[in-house]
Design a protein around this motif. Structure first.
Motif, PDB file in Angstrom:
ATOM      1  N   ASN A 310      -4.510  90.368 -13.075  1.00 40.45           N
ATOM      2  CA  ASN A 310      -5.409  90.007 -11.976  1.00 40.45           C
ATOM      3  C   ASN A 310      -4.915  90.513 -10.634  1.00 40.45           C
ATOM      4  N   GLY A 311      -3.797  91.242 -10.645  1.00 40.17           N
ATOM      5  CA  GLY A 311      -3.276  91.817  -9.412  1.00 40.17           C
ATOM      6  C   GLY A 311      -2.467  90.861  -8.568  1.00 40.17           C
ATOM      7  N   GLN A 312      -2.297  89.599  -9.024  1.00 39.44           N
ATOM      8  CA  GLN A 312      -1.572  88.587  -8.267  1.00 39.44           C
ATOM      9  C   GLN A 312      -0.193  88.362  -8.869  1.00 39.44           C
ATOM     10  N   GLY A 313       0.863  88.769  -8.150  1.00 40.04           N
ATOM     11  CA  GLY A 313       2.221  88.510  -8.608  1.00 40.04           C
ATOM     12  C   GLY A 313       2.621  89.377  -9.797  1.00 40.04           C
ATOM     13  N   HIS A 314       3.715  88.955 -10.454  1.00 42.96           N
ATOM     14  CA  HIS A 314       4.244  89.711 -11.595  1.00 42.96           C
ATOM     15  C   HIS A 314       4.119  88.911 -12.876  1.00 42.96           C
ATOM     16  N   ILE A 315       4.285  89.578 -14.002  1.00 46.25           N
ATOM     17  CA  ILE A 315       4.160  88.900 -15.289  1.00 46.25           C
ATOM     18  C   ILE A 315       5.227  87.821 -15.419  1.00 46.25           C
ATOM     19  N   THR A 316       4.869  86.737 -16.052  1.00 48.54           N
ATOM     20  CA  THR A 316       5.809  85.624 -16.232  1.00 48.54           C
ATOM     21  C   THR A 316       5.889  85.164 -17.682  1.00 48.54           C
ATOM     22  N   GLU A 317       4.963  85.567 -18.505  1.00 53.73           N
ATOM     23  CA  GLU A 317       4.924  85.102 -19.880  1.00 53.73           C
ATOM     24  C   GLU A 317       4.750  86.291 -20.820  1.00 53.73           C
ATOM     25  N   GLN A 318       5.722  86.441 -21.728  1.00 53.01           N
ATOM     26  CA  GLN A 318       5.672  87.573 -22.651  1.00 53.01           C
ATOM     27  C   GLN A 318       5.664  87.142 -24.123  1.00 53.01           C
ATOM     28  N   ARG A 319       5.727  85.840 -24.379  1.00 53.86           N
ATOM     29  CA  ARG A 319       5.944  85.370 -25.746  1.00 53.86           C
ATOM     30  C   ARG A 319       4.826  85.753 -26.715  1.00 53.86           C
ATOM     31  N   LYS A 320       3.581  85.724 -26.244  1.00 53.30           N
ATOM     32  CA  LYS A 320       2.466  86.021 -27.135  1.00 53.30           C
ATOM     33  C   LYS A 320       2.539  87.461 -27.636  1.00 53.30           C
ATOM     34  N   GLN A 321       2.807  88.392 -26.718  1.00 52.30           N
ATOM     35  CA  GLN A 321       2.904  89.796 -27.117  1.00 52.30           C
ATOM     36  C   GLN A 321       4.190  90.062 -27.900  1.00 52.30           C
ATOM     37  N   MET A 322       5.250  89.351 -27.576  1.00 52.14           N
ATOM     38  CA  MET A 322       6.489  89.483 -28.353  1.00 52.14           C
ATOM     39  C   MET A 322       6.263  89.036 -29.789  1.00 52.14           C
ATOM     40  N   ALA A 323       5.465  87.985 -29.961  1.00 56.47           N
ATOM     41  CA  ALA A 323       5.169  87.495 -31.310  1.00 56.47           C
ATOM     42  C   ALA A 323       4.419  88.559 -32.111  1.00 56.47           C
ATOM     43  N   LYS A 324       3.539  89.301 -31.448  1.00 58.27           N
ATOM     44  CA  LYS A 324       2.817  90.381 -32.129  1.00 58.27           C
ATOM     45  C   LYS A 324       3.783  91.466 -32.584  1.00 58.27           C
ATOM     46  N   VAL A 325       4.741  91.794 -31.721  1.00 62.23           N
ATOM     47  CA  VAL A 325       5.732  92.818 -32.069  1.00 62.23           C
ATOM     48  C   VAL A 325       6.596  92.351 -33.244  1.00 62.23           C
ATOM     49  N   ILE A 326       7.012  91.092 -33.200  1.00 62.99           N
ATOM     50  CA  ILE A 326       7.844  90.538 -34.270  1.00 62.99           C
ATOM     51  C   ILE A 326       7.091  90.552 -35.601  1.00 62.99           C
ATOM     52  N   LYS A 327       5.821  90.160 -35.575  1.00 62.78           N
ATOM     53  CA  LYS A 327       5.025  90.120 -36.797  1.00 62.78           C
ATOM     54  C   LYS A 327       4.822  91.523 -37.373  1.00 62.78           C
ATOM     55  N   GLU A 328       4.519  92.485 -36.505  1.00 62.44           N
ATOM     56  CA  GLU A 328       4.237  93.841 -36.982  1.00 62.44           C
ATOM     57  C   GLU A 328       5.489  94.569 -37.443  1.00 62.44           C
ATOM     58  N   SER A 329       6.602  94.372 -36.704  1.00 61.28           N
ATOM     59  CA  SER A 329       7.822  95.128 -37.013  1.00 61.28           C
ATOM     60  C   SER A 329       8.743  94.430 -38.006  1.00 61.28           C
ATOM     61  N   GLY A 330       8.620  93.101 -38.080  1.00 63.14           N
ATOM     62  CA  GLY A 330       9.548  92.347 -38.917  1.00 63.14           C
ATOM     63  C   GLY A 330      10.902  92.157 -38.260  1.00 63.14           C
ATOM     64  N   VAL A 331      10.991  92.510 -36.985  1.00 60.32           N
ATOM     65  CA  VAL A 331      12.255  92.399 -36.240  1.00 60.32           C
ATOM     66  C   VAL A 331      12.154  91.230 -35.262  1.00 60.32           C
ATOM     67  N   THR A 332      12.904  90.181 -35.521  1.00 60.10           N
ATOM     68  CA  THR A 332      12.916  89.027 -34.627  1.00 60.10           C
ATOM     69  C   THR A 332      13.852  89.310 -33.456  1.00 60.10           C
ATOM     70  N   PHE A 333      13.406  88.989 -32.245  1.00 58.92           N
ATOM     71  CA  PHE A 333      14.231  89.273 -31.065  1.00 58.92           C
ATOM     72  C   PHE A 333      13.848  88.371 -29.909  1.00 58.92           C
ATOM     73  N   THR A 334      14.761  88.262 -28.955  1.00 57.46           N
ATOM     74  CA  THR A 334      14.504  87.603 -27.674  1.00 57.46           C
ATOM     75  C   THR A 334      14.704  88.649 -26.584  1.00 57.46           C
ATOM     76  N   ILE A 335      14.305  88.316 -25.362  1.00 54.30           N
ATOM     77  CA  ILE A 335      14.503  89.250 -24.254  1.00 54.30           C
ATOM     78  C   ILE A 335      15.986  89.543 -24.078  1.00 54.30           C
TER      79      ILE A 335
END
Length: 421
Positions: A310-335
């Protein structure tokens, strides 16, 4: 001249236009009246350990002259024994001070706390210590500490330890913040020390998880597959954010809050100013990083490198997209796993220990030799490129030579990057 303080006499005293006026009682030395612009207050005054101490008894009208005189006798008797009644009041007030009140004073005093740290502290107060928020800090005992530590440990030993370390910090703060007129701490004992005395702290092994070399390819591909759509316009921004953390080893908030002011595409560097160790951190950009940051810059909509859709500020939440990466790759990770992966790769490439520490922005206060090494960003450029090349090789990624000439569509809600190939 002293005069017996009576209701009739006190009622006749005018309020001064400026300052205060004092009237002394002729019957009891030390008993008096302080008259201000709008109030008349009974006082008791004497010396305690060579210093003049004045204690307010109460307002005329709420106290009668005789009630105030009787109260003054008790206060003056205490002072004659070397006891400061103000200290007693202050101590009683402090001992009834709630944990929440101490926490608020703690936040005011600790001006340099980062937003993420404040968030974590508030989460502890609202989750693990919620039922203690309104409890007087002086009423929190060693037994209560031991019991709560054990209860929390049944679900998470790490969170249990973290909660108690935070609580220990609050008690240490209270001991230094609240004191009597002699400079003596009003909170004398820190009940959390029971955990050290009984060796009850949980032994929590530090996380050592990283993305292994053979996992980089599926992880990288899954990240690259994050594309904006109608449901989410932040996916590509989070994609680029995850890649930046992996290729720089920056901490979560350092990367998320990065502004374009601190990215120099001409010098091919980026700088983080609000770091954990409070030292500015400048890194060279590898070719891969430079290309995709340059592409992000052409589509920037605010001051942040990783702006919200929305152009306001910076991203603060990445968990939903990280979950997609984990599911697709099979690689569990944290930032933070990405940061550990960056440093692990750096060490595996035989990059010098000093260079690794500089890249990670770790302090080297106890290393005398490090004090003679000039932290020149250009000396880190070759190590940075080696790390990037290694990651790209493991990921089987080969940027095309014509990628920067690809047509692109500028949009407020979409940030296309050079890595869209």
């Amino acid at each position: 001249m002293p005069q017996k303080l009576t209701k009739t006499f006190i009622d006749s005293i005018p309020y001064p236009e400026n300052g205060q006026a004092f009237y002394r009682d002729s019957e009891i030395k030390g008993f008096g009246l302080r008259v201000g612009a709008t109030s008349k207050v009974y006082i008791a005054e004497s010396k305690v350990n060579g210093k003049t101490v004045r204690v307010s008894i109460g307002k005329h009208g709420i106290y009668t002259a005789e009630q105030a005189r009787n109260q003054a006798r008790e206060l003056l008797l205490l002072m004659s024994k070397g006891i400061n009644p103000n200290d007693q009041v202050r101590e009683q007030k402090t001992r009834s001070m709630t944990l929440q009140h101490v926490f608020q004073d703690f936040l005011v005093a600790r001006k340099a706390l980062k937003p993420r740290t404040i968030y974590d502290y508030k989460r502890i107060m609202g989750t693990y210590l919620e039922d203690w928020n309104d409890k007087a800090i002086a009423d929190i005992t060693k037994d209560m500490i031991a019991k709560r530590h054990a209860e929390l440990g049944q679900n998470s030993q790490a969170q249990s330890n973290l909660t108690m370390r935070f609580l220990r910090a609050l008690f240490n703060f209270a001991a230094g913040q609240y004191e009597d007129s002699k400079g003596q701490a009003l909170i004398q004992d820190n009940p959390v020390k029971r955990l050290s005395q009984t060796r009850a702290w949980y032994r929590v092994e530090r996380r050592q998880t990283v993305i292994k070399p053979h996992e980089l390819k599926p992880w990288f591909q899954a990240v690259m597959n994050l594309k904006n759509d109608i449901k989410s316009q932040n996916r590509e921004t989070i994609r680029d954010y995850l890649l930046l953390v992996l290729f720089t080893g920056l901490r979560r908030e350092e990367a998320a809050s990065m502004t374009w002011d601190n990215v120099d595409l001409h010098a091919k560097t980026l700088k983080v100013t609000d770091t954990k160790n409070h030292l500015d951190h400048t890194l060279p950009l590898s070719d891969f990083l430079h290309d995709f940051l340059q592409q992000r810059k052409t589509n920037a909509v605010n001051d942040y490198v990783f702006q919200r859709s929305n152009g306001q500020g910076h991203i603060t939440e990445q968990r939903k997209q990280m979950a997609k990466v984990i599911k697709e790759s099979g690689v569990t990770f944290t930032i933070h796993d990405l940061r550990r992966t960056f440093m692990t790769i750096a060490e595996s490439l035989d990059i010098s220990a000093y260079a690794v520490k500089r890249l990670a922005n770790h302090k080297m206060n106890n290393d005398i030799t490090a004090g003679y090494i000039i932290a020149d960003v250009e000396r880190l450029r070759d190590p940075m490129q080696k790390i990037t090349d290694y990651i790209l090789k493991c990921a089987s990624y080969k940027p095309t030579a014509t990628v920067t000439d690809l047509p692109r569509k500028k949009s407020r809600n979409s940030t296309k990057s050079v890595i869209d190939v």
